[in-house]
Design a protein around this motif. Structure first.
Motif, PDB file in Angstrom:
ATOM      1  N   PRO A   1       0.832  -1.213   0.000  1.00 19.37           N
ATOM      2  CA  PRO A   1       0.000   0.000   0.000  1.00 19.37           C
ATOM      3  C   PRO A   1       0.860   1.254   0.000  1.00 19.37           C
ATOM      4  CG  PRO A   1      -0.802  -1.580   1.609  1.00 19.37           C
ATOM      5  CD  PRO A   1       0.515  -2.102   1.119  1.00 19.37           C
ATOM      6  N   GLY A   2       0.554   2.191  -0.930  1.00 19.62           N
ATOM      7  CA  GLY A   2       1.313   3.428  -0.994  1.00 19.62           C
ATOM      8  C   GLY A   2       2.570   3.312  -1.826  1.00 19.62           C
ATOM      9  N   GLY A   3       2.888   2.107  -2.324  1.00 22.65           N
ATOM     10  CA  GLY A   3       4.078   1.943  -3.141  1.00 22.65           C
ATOM     11  C   GLY A   3       5.319   1.674  -2.320  1.00 22.65           C
ATOM     12  N   TRP A   4       6.403   1.265  -3.007  1.00 21.75           N
ATOM     13  CA  TRP A   4       7.635   0.909  -2.314  1.00 21.75           C
ATOM     14  C   TRP A   4       8.291   2.113  -1.661  1.00 21.75           C
ATOM     15  CZ3 TRP A   4       8.629  -3.968  -1.299  1.00 21.75           C
ATOM     16  CH2 TRP A   4       8.014  -4.955  -2.106  1.00 21.75           C
ATOM     17  N   ASP A   5       8.133   3.294  -2.256  1.00 16.57           N
ATOM     18  CA  ASP A   5       8.721   4.490  -1.684  1.00 16.57           C
ATOM     19  C   ASP A   5       8.122   4.779  -0.308  1.00 16.57           C
ATOM     20  OD1 ASP A   5      10.066   6.890  -1.359  1.00 16.57           O
ATOM     21  OD2 ASP A   5       8.585   8.043  -2.475  1.00 16.57           O
ATOM     22  N   ALA A   6       6.799   4.734  -0.218  1.00 15.88           N
ATOM     23  CA  ALA A   6       6.138   4.954   1.071  1.00 15.88           C
ATOM     24  C   ALA A   6       6.521   3.867   2.058  1.00 15.88           C
ATOM     25  CB  ALA A   6       4.623   4.992   0.885  1.00 15.88           C
ATOM     26  N   SER A   7       6.653   2.637   1.571  1.00 19.38           N
ATOM     27  CA  SER A   7       7.016   1.533   2.457  1.00 19.38           C
ATOM     28  C   SER A   7       8.443   1.674   2.966  1.00 19.38           C
ATOM     29  CB  SER A   7       6.852   0.195   1.718  1.00 19.38           C
ATOM     30  OG  SER A   7       5.500  -0.020   1.385  1.00 19.38           O
ATOM     31  N   ALA A   8       9.317   2.335   2.174  1.00 18.50           N
ATOM     32  CA  ALA A   8      10.681   2.569   2.641  1.00 18.50           C
ATOM     33  C   ALA A   8      10.666   3.455   3.881  1.00 18.50           C
ATOM     34  CB  ALA A   8      11.513   3.207   1.527  1.00 18.50           C
ATOM     35  N   ALA A   9       9.818   4.474   3.880  1.00 25.99           N
ATOM     36  CA  ALA A   9       9.698   5.349   5.046  1.00 25.99           C
ATOM     37  C   ALA A   9       9.152   4.574   6.240  1.00 25.99           C
ATOM     38  CB  ALA A   9       8.796   6.535   4.723  1.00 25.99           C
ATOM     39  N   GLU A  10       8.131   3.745   6.007  1.00 24.29           N
ATOM     40  CA  GLU A  10       7.540   2.961   7.081  1.00 24.29           C
ATOM     41  C   GLU A  10       8.551   1.952   7.633  1.00 24.29           C
ATOM     42  OE1 GLU A  10       4.121   1.279   5.273  1.00 24.29           O
ATOM     43  OE2 GLU A  10       2.896   3.088   5.520  1.00 24.29           O
ATOM     44  N   TYR A  11       9.378   1.403   6.745  1.00 21.20           N
ATOM     45  CA  TYR A  11      10.392   0.433   7.172  1.00 21.20           C
ATOM     46  C   TYR A  11      11.412   1.095   8.094  1.00 21.20           C
ATOM     47  CZ  TYR A  11      14.209  -2.986   6.806  1.00 21.20           C
ATOM     48  OH  TYR A  11      15.207  -3.884   7.090  1.00 21.20           O
ATOM     49  N   VAL A  12      11.861   2.293   7.739  1.00 18.73           N
ATOM     50  CA  VAL A  12      12.829   3.012   8.554  1.00 18.73           C
ATOM     51  C   VAL A  12      12.251   3.341   9.924  1.00 18.73           C
ATOM     52  CG1 VAL A  12      14.124   5.171   8.757  1.00 18.73           C
ATOM     53  CG2 VAL A  12      14.064   3.956   6.574  1.00 18.73           C
ATOM     54  N   LEU A  13      10.953   3.640   9.966  1.00 19.10           N
ATOM     55  CA  LEU A  13      10.298   3.968  11.232  1.00 19.10           C
ATOM     56  C   LEU A  13       9.902   2.738  12.034  1.00 19.10           C
ATOM     57  CD1 LEU A  13       7.988   6.891  10.043  1.00 19.10           C
ATOM     58  CD2 LEU A  13      10.026   7.071  11.474  1.00 19.10           C
ATOM     59  N   GLY A  14      10.124   1.529  11.467  1.00 17.73           N
ATOM     60  CA  GLY A  14       9.782   0.304  12.182  1.00 17.73           C
ATOM     61  C   GLY A  14       8.303  -0.009  12.174  1.00 17.73           C
TER      62      GLY A  14
ATOM     63  N   LEU B   1       6.605  -1.464   9.525  1.00 21.34           N
ATOM     64  CA  LEU B   1       6.240  -2.656   8.752  1.00 21.34           C
ATOM     65  C   LEU B   1       6.373  -3.900   9.620  1.00 21.34           C
ATOM     66  CD1 LEU B   1       7.874  -2.120   5.224  1.00 21.34           C
ATOM     67  CD2 LEU B   1       5.525  -1.653   5.947  1.00 21.34           C
ATOM     68  N   GLU B   2       5.398  -4.794   9.531  1.00 27.53           N
ATOM     69  CA  GLU B   2       5.423  -6.014  10.332  1.00 27.53           C
ATOM     70  C   GLU B   2       5.018  -7.213   9.488  1.00 27.53           C
ATOM     71  OE1 GLU B   2       2.818  -5.388  13.603  1.00 27.53           O
ATOM     72  OE2 GLU B   2       4.118  -3.938  14.613  1.00 27.53           O
ATOM     73  N   GLY B   3       5.364  -8.389   9.980  1.00 27.54           N
ATOM     74  CA  GLY B   3       4.885  -9.635   9.386  1.00 27.54           C
ATOM     75  C   GLY B   3       5.222  -9.778   7.916  1.00 27.54           C
ATOM     76  N   ASP B   4       4.204 -10.151   7.134  1.00 21.11           N
ATOM     77  CA  ASP B   4       4.405 -10.414   5.702  1.00 21.11           C
ATOM     78  C   ASP B   4       4.870  -9.178   4.948  1.00 21.11           C
ATOM     79  OD1 ASP B   4       3.615 -12.996   6.172  1.00 21.11           O
ATOM     80  OD2 ASP B   4       1.549 -12.705   5.475  1.00 21.11           O
ATOM     81  N   GLU B   5       4.364  -7.998   5.342  1.00 23.47           N
ATOM     82  CA  GLU B   5       4.783  -6.774   4.661  1.00 23.47           C
ATOM     83  C   GLU B   5       6.274  -6.524   4.840  1.00 23.47           C
ATOM     84  OE1 GLU B   5       0.916  -3.828   4.353  1.00 23.47           O
ATOM     85  OE2 GLU B   5       2.300  -3.604   6.040  1.00 23.47           O
ATOM     86  N   ARG B   6       6.750  -6.716   6.061  1.00 23.78           N
ATOM     87  CA  ARG B   6       8.177  -6.505   6.324  1.00 23.78           C
ATOM     88  C   ARG B   6       9.017  -7.540   5.567  1.00 23.78           C
ATOM     89  NH1 ARG B   6      11.134  -3.813  10.179  1.00 23.78           N
ATOM     90  NH2 ARG B   6      13.239  -4.633  10.517  1.00 23.78           N
ATOM     91  N   ALA B   7       8.565  -8.797   5.565  1.00 22.46           N
ATOM     92  CA  ALA B   7       9.300  -9.855   4.868  1.00 22.46           C
ATOM     93  C   ALA B   7       9.374  -9.563   3.376  1.00 22.46           C
ATOM     94  CB  ALA B   7       8.636 -11.207   5.119  1.00 22.46           C
ATOM     95  N   ALA B   8       8.247  -9.126   2.789  1.00 21.42           N
ATOM     96  CA  ALA B   8       8.224  -8.810   1.359  1.00 21.42           C
ATOM     97  C   ALA B   8       9.144  -7.637   1.052  1.00 21.42           C
ATOM     98  CB  ALA B   8       6.794  -8.498   0.924  1.00 21.42           C
ATOM     99  N   PHE B   9       9.138  -6.641   1.937  1.00 21.69           N
ATOM    100  CA  PHE B   9       9.989  -5.471   1.711  1.00 21.69           C
ATOM    101  C   PHE B   9      11.465  -5.865   1.771  1.00 21.69           C
ATOM    102  CE2 PHE B   9      12.425  -1.785   2.907  1.00 21.69           C
ATOM    103  CZ  PHE B   9      11.896  -0.781   2.102  1.00 21.69           C
TER     104      PHE B   9
END
Length: 234
Positions: free
Chosen positions: A10-23, A25-33
């Motif tokens: 959701p929001g694309g990989w760019d948005a997920s990069a920000a969420e990943y840095v902030l901790g 992302l969890e579970g399957d989303e984090r694994a996929a990232f």
């Protein structure tokens, strides 16, 4: 930021990069990232850019060494330890209290006790599930710990007791009981307890048998937990 075409999250990989840095992302989303991150150079650059961006928020904050009890409490929460029932009941609150204690310490400096310019300390000790709203206040001028009852009903046939926990290894120390009549409870405290309040000690409210815990240690449910800190305008 990223040139990656696939946007499975959701929001694309760019948005997920920000969420990943902030901790975030969890579970399957984090694994996929992380699977994508391993072979996507653009995505790694996105992560580095977001890390630099979020780190810039702290550029204006001068580094201050936290007191030992704050560091120990953070380490124990991160890496775990065996806890007695009282500390187990505090688990939902401890991470917030650790952050508050660190902020309180950064806002101050050593040697405050006995100084005329020592700041007053405050903490909200609310229990939303019961509609209870309490405001804790330490006045260095009088050496008094105060609890102001703002809303809610005092539990029938029970007492609310105030505890101070200097650090995660220390036994809770009773400060006193919250007056049943509401209004303002005023409790004189020693210079030693005051020093620990300025050092980032946690303050808790528990529900005990009428008249307070008979054992001298908290036995009832913990209703709220926080750390005292200065407040502008108060």
């Amino acid at each position: 930021m990223s040139g990656a075409e696939d946007t499975d999250l959701p929001g694309g990989w760019d948005a997920s990069a920000a969420e990943y840095v902030l901790g975030l992302l969890e579970g399957d989303e984090r694994a996929a990232f992380e699977q994508r991150l391993a072979h996507d150079r653009d995505l790694r650059q996105d992560v580095e850019a977001w890390e630099d961006y979020f780190c810039s928020f702290t550029d204006a904050i001068e580094p201050v060494d936290a007191p030992p009890q704050v560091l120990r409490r953070a380490e124990l929460e991160l890496f775990g330890r065996d806890r007695n029932p009282f500390w187990s009941s505090l688990l939902p609150y401890l991470l917030g209290a650790v952050a508050a204690a660190a902020i309180a310490w950064m806002a101050m400096f050593s040697g405050l006790i006995g100084r005329s310019d020592a700041p007053h300390l405050w903490a909200d000790l609310d229990t939303p599930s019961r509609g209870i709203e309490l405001l804790a206040h330490y006045s260095p001028d009088s050496g008094t710990f105060m609890v102001r009852w703002d809303a809610g009903d005092y539990p029938e046939g029970r007492s609310l007791e105030v505890w101070m926990i200097a650090d995660a290894d220390a036994a809770p120390v009773s400060i006193g009981l919250v007056d049943r009549g509401g209004g303002l409870t005023e409790i004189p405290v020693s210079g030693n307890l005051a020093e620990q309040l300025y050092g980032g000690a946690a303050v808790a409210i528990s529900e005990e048998a009428e008249g307070g815990s008979p054992s001298g240690a908290p036995e009832g449910p913990v209703l709220s937990l926080g750390s005292m800190a200065p407040r502008e305008g108060q």
